[in-house]
Design a protein around this motif. Structure first.
Motif, PDB file in Angstrom:
ATOM      1  N   CYS A 198      27.588 -15.857  -6.275  1.00  0.00           N
ATOM      2  CA  CYS A 198      29.043 -15.881  -6.337  1.00  0.00           C
ATOM      3  C   CYS A 198      29.600 -15.083  -5.332  1.00  0.00           C
ATOM      4  O   CYS A 198      29.032 -13.894  -5.372  1.00  0.00           O
TER       5      CYS A 198
ATOM      6  N   TYR B 226      32.774 -13.719  -5.833  1.00  0.00           N
ATOM      7  CA  TYR B 226      33.657 -13.098  -6.497  1.00  0.00           C
ATOM      8  C   TYR B 226      33.095 -12.142  -7.242  1.00  0.00           C
ATOM      9  O   TYR B 226      31.981 -11.947  -7.655  1.00  0.00           O
ATOM     10  N   ASP B 227      34.048 -11.130  -8.021  1.00  0.00           N
ATOM     11  CA  ASP B 227      33.422 -10.069  -8.464  1.00  0.00           C
ATOM     12  C   ASP B 227      34.095  -9.774  -9.872  1.00  0.00           C
ATOM     13  O   ASP B 227      34.572  -8.574 -10.068  1.00  0.00           O
ATOM     14  N   CYS B 228      34.144 -10.983 -10.650  1.00  0.00           N
ATOM     15  CA  CYS B 228      34.606 -10.709 -12.060  1.00  0.00           C
ATOM     16  C   CYS B 228      33.688  -9.772 -12.979  1.00  0.00           C
ATOM     17  O   CYS B 228      32.466 -10.337 -13.396  1.00  0.00           O
TER      18      CYS B 228
ATOM     19  N   TYR C 206      33.156  -9.048 -16.107  1.00  0.00           N
ATOM     20  CA  TYR C 206      32.544  -9.553 -17.249  1.00  0.00           C
ATOM     21  C   TYR C 206      31.706 -10.597 -16.940  1.00  0.00           C
ATOM     22  O   TYR C 206      30.848 -10.952 -18.130  1.00  0.00           O
ATOM     23  N   CYS C 207      31.488 -10.990 -15.748  1.00  0.00           N
ATOM     24  CA  CYS C 207      30.574 -12.226 -15.510  1.00  0.00           C
ATOM     25  C   CYS C 207      29.087 -11.705 -14.847  1.00  0.00           C
ATOM     26  O   CYS C 207      28.906 -10.958 -14.104  1.00  0.00           O
TER      27      CYS C 207
ATOM     28  N   ASN D 236      27.220 -13.218 -13.187  1.00  0.00           N
ATOM     29  CA  ASN D 236      27.138 -13.921 -11.776  1.00  0.00           C
ATOM     30  C   ASN D 236      27.751 -13.198 -10.737  1.00  0.00           C
ATOM     31  O   ASN D 236      27.790 -13.549  -9.479  1.00  0.00           O
ATOM     32  N   ARG D 237      28.281 -12.278 -11.032  1.00  0.00           N
ATOM     33  CA  ARG D 237      29.482 -11.512 -10.008  1.00  0.00           C
ATOM     34  C   ARG D 237      28.434 -11.104  -9.024  1.00  0.00           C
ATOM     35  O   ARG D 237      27.369 -10.651  -9.114  1.00  0.00           O
TER      36      ARG D 237
ATOM     37  N   SER E 260      30.093 -23.580 -11.742  1.00  0.00           N
ATOM     38  CA  SER E 260      29.293 -23.143 -10.696  1.00  0.00           C
ATOM     39  C   SER E 260      30.005 -21.765 -10.212  1.00  0.00           C
ATOM     40  O   SER E 260      31.140 -21.362 -10.459  1.00  0.00           O
ATOM     41  N   GLY E 261      29.030 -20.943  -9.735  1.00  0.00           N
ATOM     42  CA  GLY E 261      29.575 -19.676  -8.962  1.00  0.00           C
ATOM     43  C   GLY E 261      30.283 -20.050  -7.534  1.00  0.00           C
ATOM     44  O   GLY E 261      30.158 -21.260  -7.376  1.00  0.00           O
ATOM     45  N   ILE E 262      31.021 -19.330  -7.080  1.00  0.00           N
ATOM     46  CA  ILE E 262      31.599 -19.763  -6.074  1.00  0.00           C
ATOM     47  C   ILE E 262      30.880 -19.320  -4.651  1.00  0.00           C
ATOM     48  O   ILE E 262      30.720 -18.078  -4.282  1.00  0.00           O
TER      49      ILE E 262
ATOM     50  N   GLU F 221      40.017 -17.058 -18.744  1.00  0.00           N
ATOM     51  CA  GLU F 221      39.274 -15.914 -18.575  1.00  0.00           C
ATOM     52  C   GLU F 221      39.770 -14.729 -19.735  1.00  0.00           C
ATOM     53  O   GLU F 221      38.965 -14.465 -20.511  1.00  0.00           O
TER      54      GLU F 221
ATOM     55  N   LYS G 293      40.933 -13.106  -8.843  1.00  0.00           N
ATOM     56  CA  LYS G 293      41.653 -14.283  -9.528  1.00  0.00           C
ATOM     57  C   LYS G 293      43.060 -14.044  -9.869  1.00  0.00           C
ATOM     58  O   LYS G 293      43.587 -13.039 -10.166  1.00  0.00           O
TER      59      LYS G 293
HETATM   60  S1  SF4 Z   1      31.097 -17.095 -11.307  1.00  0.00           S
HETATM   61 FE1  SF4 Z   1      33.029 -17.327 -11.916  1.00  0.00          FE
HETATM   62  S2  SF4 Z   1      33.550 -15.699 -13.436  1.00  0.00           S
HETATM   63 FE2  SF4 Z   1      31.614 -15.330 -12.514  1.00  0.00          FE
HETATM   64  S3  SF4 Z   1      32.095 -13.742 -10.869  1.00  0.00           S
HETATM   65 FE3  SF4 Z   1      31.948 -16.065  -9.907  1.00  0.00          FE
HETATM   66  S4  SF4 Z   1      34.085 -16.414 -10.187  1.00  0.00           S
HETATM   67 FE4  SF4 Z   1      33.951 -15.009 -11.381  1.00  0.00          FE
END
Ligand code: SF4
Lengths: 277, 409
Positions: free
Chosen positions: B69, B71-73, B75-76, B78-79, B114-116, B172, B186
């Motif tokens: 992914c 992104y860098d959320c 709590y996730c 997969n960030r 899915s992760g992005i 979220e 986001k």
């Molecule tokens: S998988 Fe979704 S929630 Fe997790 S970091 Fe990527 S965008 Fe954010």
């Protein structure tokens, strides 16, 4: 008088018999019911006490409820339902009245049967048995329901698995569907089909989807009682998953531990992690 | 990149998907494959095929297409900044896993998220391709839930709805401030925009136009969302008000609450402790009361903002409003009957029907199916009056259960 009902089509046969008995004015207490071949009852020869004929009139809800309850394994179910049908028809009793012990019993059994059918829809596990060169895929399963529910549970599988052949064997009856045609027969081979390689993947999935930080064993067991476990390919992973949960959670709080979550169970041990990509 | 085996990918990508609480396979159309031209059916109610030791039902193959992914959320798991192991399925792999699991009766269908990777559109397009292949090529008639990426193009969301039974877009976090802080890429605006889009298309698909033609099929089981509880400081009151506004604005079928769960390699921005699971449970109960009992978000949560963890929110409300009790079961309005602890909507219907013909007595309530143990202090009717019970300061203690092991710690 002794009436033996067939193993296949038990409920329909019972209904037919009850109509006949009611027309002849035979007291339910004089009838001994059984399914399949059973030893004749010594007292069964006594002549039935005569009673007034009864016209059977029941609501659809009652008929459906009774038919469902008749799939319970309780040997008394046939005579209980027989007596209730007469009392309901004579309006001595209202359908749904739980203050009547016999009716309450029947309603409880109806519920138990409904639950068992639902569980069977969830817990049957097919294994692939497609013969070489076949143009339809074929699957087979072994399932041991607590109540003889196969006939009622089977149509669900026919609706769902339209493009494949399947067979579900239980200790007494077998349901099978070939080219879309469903049949119920007596079970010949009382054993599970050979293992299926896809079960390994399912076990991997089962172990991975479990969140060790939320261990709730009691909730799991109440929904998936242990009596079903022996025919579920994933169930023998459960003790290992529970045992390892605490360690895995502790590791998460430990800064610097990069996972993956280790997979428990002898058949699921993976090669050493291949490193991050 | 290392070549991973299918079991390895499955393990990683299911592990990464398990923080999504939804596993529902209910709602929407009923389909079957009795015609022999396909595989699968939906029953309307959904079936659980197994339960994991976390007590949750397994009804869908819940996986990520990839846990890479950009992104860098915070709590996730997969960030982009997490050191988790990564894997990626091909479209064919997900299609085949779904079908092979389905044919063995392990699952009701697929829940794909899915992760992005690269871009939201590219990721969404690949998820849509999985669903399309299942439906068009494989004639799969089981359940499909796609987690929609809010930033994806509207055409992709439209196509997702053509193939899926349900779409979800996760809000979220309960507040905008938390989202901005913990999920910097986001935005509430985009998330709401995508939800509005899904709602509008769903409505269009249900309504016939003036000429009687129908808009294309669109996610017949509607949309849902998920909120993480306990990763930020939001109170239960704030959470419930947010849910209520989401239900009202976007016709959501469900809001799922997911107690923030410790994840491996967690971000330092997050609390180290997990909120008690019972908090999540109480939120579900409160949510249920809003949807089925006529409770308003503003009245369920007490002034402190936090739900009572010891007793359920309906009972807590009754105890906080003792002056309104005991309720005369033979006279009270339906809305008030619904507020009596131990009496649910079905019992209320039965009471209302029965009392048209006669005066109900205490014994009747048992046959109707009320939980009298809970209802007794709050009702009055022939055969029963609660004496001084509702004013008894110990009433709460009577209901507060002995501490239960709902949380691991
Ligand atoms: S998988 Fe979704 S929630 Fe997790 S970091 Fe990527 S965008 Fe954010």
């Amino acid at each position: 008088m002794q009436i033996t009902l067939p193993r296949i089509g038990t409920v329909a046969a019972w209904r037919q018999q009850v109509r006949r008995l009611a027309a002849a004015g035979i007291d339910p207490a004089a009838v001994i019911w059984s399914v399949g071949e059973t030893a004749p009852d010594l007292f069964a020869a006594a002549p039935p006490r005569p009673a007034a004929p009864t016209r059977l009139m029941l609501s659809r809800e009652a008929v459906e409820g009774i038919e469902m309850a008749l799939m319970h394994s309780d040997p008394e179910r046939f005579s209980r339902a027989h007596a209730l049908v007469l009392r309901l028809s004579r309006r001595e009793l209202r359908w749904g009245d739980r203050s009547d012990p016999a009716l309450r019993r029947l309603l409880d059994q109806q519920k138990a049967v409904g639950r068992e059918i639902h569980k069977m829809h969830g817990f049957v596990r097919f294994r692939e048995v497609t013969p070489p060169g076949a143009n339809r895929r074929a699957f087979a399963a072994w399932f041991e329901p607590e109540h003889p529910i196969l006939e009622a549970a089977a149509p669900f599988f026919a609706r769902r698995f339209g493009d494949m052949d399947w067979l579900i064997a239980t200790p007494t009856l077998t349901a099978s569907c070939e080219d879309g045609e469903m049949r119920i027969t007596e079970t010949e081979a009382r054993q599970p089909p050979p293992e299926d390689a896809a079960e390994e993947l399912w076990r991997v999935y089962f172990a991975a989807i479990f969140n060790p930080a939320r261990l709730m064993v009691r909730a799991m067991k109440s929904h998936m009682p242990q009596k079903y476990w022996k025919n579920l390919p994933e169930a023998d992973l459960i003790p290992g998953l529970i045992r390892a949960a605490e360690t895995r959670v502790r590791a998460m709080h430990d800064p610097g531990t990069a996972l993956p979550a280790t997979l428990p169970g002898p058949r699921l041990r993976r090669k050493a992690p291949a490193g991050r990509s | 990149m290392v070549q991973r085996t299918l079991p390895e990918k499955l393990s990683i990508l299911a592990d990464a998907a398990k923080y999504d609480a939804s596993c529902a396979s209910s709602g929407g159309e009923r389909r079957g494959s009795r015609d022999g031209k396909g595989i699968g059916s939906t029953t309307g109610a959904g079936i659980c095929h197994a339960w994991a030791p976390d007590g949750r039902c397994i009804s869908l193959l819940k996986v990520l297409l990839t846990n890479f992914c950009i992104y860098d959320c915070a709590y996730c798991i997969n960030r982009v900044s997490s050191r988790v192991e990564r894997a990626r399925f091909s479209v064919e792999e997900v299609v085949s896993l779904t079908l092979e699991f389905y044919r063995r009766n392990y699952i009701e269908g697929l829940f794909l998220s899915s992760g992005i990777i690269r871009s939201p559109d590219e990721t969404m397009a690949e998820m849509v391709r999985v669903a399309r292949t299942l439906r068009e090529r494989e004639h799969f008639r089981g359940y499909i839930h796609l987690k929609t990426i809010p930033d994806a193009a509207p055409e992709l969301i439209a196509e997702a709805g053509t193939w899926a039974d349900r779409l979800s877009i996760n809000v979220e976090l309960p507040t905008e401030a938390a989202l901005t802080q913990l999920a910097p890429e986001k935005s509430v605006k985009t998330i709401h925009g995508a939800m509005a889009e899904v709602k509008a298309r769903g409505e269009a698909a249900r309504d016939r136009t003036a000429r009687g033609t129908r808009a294309p099929r669109f996610a017949p089981a509607g949309q849902s969302t998920q909120m993480i509880v306990g990763a930020d400081a939001a109170t239960d009151g704030e959470i419930l008000r947010r849910s209520s506004s989401l239900y009202n604005s976007f016709a959501l079928r469900r809001v799922y609450y997911s107690a923030f769960s410790p994840i491996p390699d967690a971000s330092r921005m997050l609390p180290l402790i997990q909120p008690p699971l019972v908090r999540e449970h109480r939120l579900y109960q409160a949510d249920w009361l809003m949807r089925n009992y006529g409770f308003d978000a503003t009245e369920i949560a007490p002034p402190t903002g936090m739900l009572d963890l010891q007793i359920d929110p309906k009972l807590a409300w009754a105890l906080a409003h003792r002056a309104l009790f005991p309720v005369d079961v033979n006279r009270a309005a339906r809305e008030m009957l619904l507020r009596i602890p131990g009496i649910g909507p079905r019992s209320v219907e039965r009471i209302v029907t029965a009392r048209r013909h006669r005066t109900l007595r205490y014994e009747d309530l048992l046959a109707i199916g009320c939980v009298l143990k809970h209802a007794e202090p709050f009702i009055t009717l022939p055969g029963w009056s609660p004496r001084a019970l509702p004013d008894d300061a110990n009433l709460r203690a009577r209901f507060a259960p002995a501490p239960e092991q709902l949380s691991l710690f």
